[in-house]
Scaffold this motif. Sequence first.
Motif, PDB file in Angstrom:
ATOM      1  N   GLU A   1     102.414 -18.698  31.721  1.00  0.00           N
ATOM      2  CA  GLU A   1     103.420 -19.605  32.250  1.00  0.00           C
ATOM      3  C   GLU A   1     103.617 -20.834  31.350  1.00  0.00           C
ATOM      4  N   LEU A   2     103.091 -20.745  30.125  1.00  0.00           N
ATOM      5  CA  LEU A   2     103.212 -21.859  29.187  1.00  0.00           C
ATOM      6  C   LEU A   2     104.210 -21.518  28.083  1.00  0.00           C
ATOM      7  N   ASN A   3     105.042 -22.492  27.747  1.00  0.00           N
ATOM      8  CA  ASN A   3     106.029 -22.354  26.676  1.00  0.00           C
ATOM      9  C   ASN A   3     105.737 -23.361  25.566  1.00  0.00           C
ATOM     10  N   TYR A   4     106.449 -23.159  24.428  1.00  0.00           N
ATOM     11  CA  TYR A   4     106.413 -24.180  23.375  1.00  0.00           C
ATOM     12  C   TYR A   4     107.093 -25.440  23.897  1.00  0.00           C
ATOM     13  N   PRO A   5     106.641 -26.625  23.490  1.00  0.00           N
ATOM     14  CA  PRO A   5     107.250 -27.867  23.981  1.00  0.00           C
ATOM     15  C   PRO A   5     108.647 -28.069  23.404  1.00  0.00           C
ATOM     16  N   SER A   6     109.316 -29.102  23.881  1.00  0.00           N
ATOM     17  CA  SER A   6     110.685 -29.382  23.425  1.00  0.00           C
ATOM     18  C   SER A   6     110.735 -29.755  21.946  1.00  0.00           C
ATOM     19  N   SER A   7     109.614 -30.215  21.386  1.00  0.00           N
ATOM     20  CA  SER A   7     109.583 -30.543  19.953  1.00  0.00           C
ATOM     21  C   SER A   7     109.600 -29.295  19.087  1.00  0.00           C
ATOM     22  N   GLY A   8     109.238 -28.128  19.681  1.00  0.00           N
ATOM     23  CA  GLY A   8     109.190 -26.893  18.915  1.00  0.00           C
ATOM     24  C   GLY A   8     107.884 -26.689  18.181  1.00  0.00           C
ATOM     25  N   ILE A   9     106.982 -27.662  18.210  1.00  0.00           N
ATOM     26  CA  ILE A   9     105.693 -27.561  17.528  1.00  0.00           C
ATOM     27  C   ILE A   9     104.599 -27.831  18.542  1.00  0.00           C
TER      28      ILE A   9
END
Length: 489
Positions: free
Chosen positions: A304-312
């Motif tokens: 249920e975890l995604n990459y953050p909005s920063s992309g890194i």
Amino acid sequence: MEFLVADAERMYTVNGRLQHLSYWSYKILARSFLESYQNPPLLNSNRAAQNFSKGSGYVDFCTWHRYSEFEWLAAQVELEFPGMLFPPIPSKETDGTVDKFTELLTSVKENNSTTRENPLVKKRMRHLQLTFNAIAQLHELHESPLLKAFVTLDELSWCAFREEREKKMKTSILTIFKAKGLSIIAKLRSFRESSNHDYTLDSPLDSVATRQSDLGELLNTCFAQVEYINKYCISEWRHWSDVNKLRGSIQGSPMPWTACYGGHHVQHSKHPGLEGVVREINNDAAVVEWNGQGGKLSKVPLDELNYPSSGISDPAIFALQELASQVESYFMYLSRSSGVAVLRDVEDLLWFLSSYANRCVRVIRRFREMRSEVRYLTRVVEKKASVEQFEQLERLKQILSKGTSRFMEQYNNFYRCFMRNSLMEVAHKFGRVITVIMSDDQWNERLSVAKTMLTLSLPLLPEEREEIFAEDASKRDSSPMKQVNGLEG
């Protein structure tokens, strides 16, 4: 005299005839205060001169020349004035040939027809300007018909002058073969003698050659270093747009469980506005400290975890990328500052001075070859004197004597002073560059900004571990989203 390399233009015709390959023609402006230049045309010509304008005590001339004509001028000066320290001209580069064929294969002839977008031509113009700056101080050359024709005649008159001069210099094939043969024999004999005996310095020319050879090598090393700085640190600073595009493509996308570690930044897949830092990985779940929740923790399944909005996600990579952006911004500032713009001038000067020192060594090397030819011809004449060989020997002796005298006079009265002043100019300009590069007061602030982006992967404290796992046990039947919703409330 004063000279200015004012412009360059791509040409497609020679004497009105269309050429398959284009070439660049350079605009040379010359101003002379000498009396012999005040009444154009200066040389015998059937055409009335129209490429000049008179001022108060001076005359301005405008001529156009292609690169091969600069080479021709240098070769002719070397023949007419043995020993003259004629300044170096820009060497031919493979980029020039590539430019010609690239332009030939393009259908639009107007593209890149000016110097505005052609770095090769702009660089060659700067180097030619350095050449003419030195010619302006070679006073013996100013009264030569060669230079007068080059800087005062229009295109048609110049072509006629060049053709006539080349006709006068033509000799029979037999004479050429004889001269070349004698030169080759003298070189072979000189090589054999030098291999059998240690070479010793037997004249002032040899000591000059040693000093100038060392100077040329040192200047060439400096030139290579400055060229590297100018090319890779100032002119071609790295762009990070590709990195930013990569970041954008994975923003908010599912994070593989193999890429999730303690300290990484994550986003909740069901609540995109909720982001935090992974404090610990426990089997197939992560303990996350959510931003803006007062340091509260919750346990969330890895899927249920995604990459953050920063992309890194990795904080080290994020900090490194931000630091690289700061470095890029700094070098962009440097490349546009007036102080570092002088670095290009330093690079040009170092190229010119190293080439001039090497030119000096080549002139002396030619004198050595001529001395070997004189020694060989002297032996030949002593054994069997022919009129032709005797005349050739005397002519060679005169050339060697006049050339050596001219060289030493120019070396002592012009070259040494010119090189000293030019090296002082290099030191002064490079000092300005270093001052600009090293005087950034905000550099420490830029470093601290990148450091603050590093989130340390702090291990869970015992009380935090007990709290999170006690809560997990008491709500074993509850979904992780209820915990998240509780945090949001």
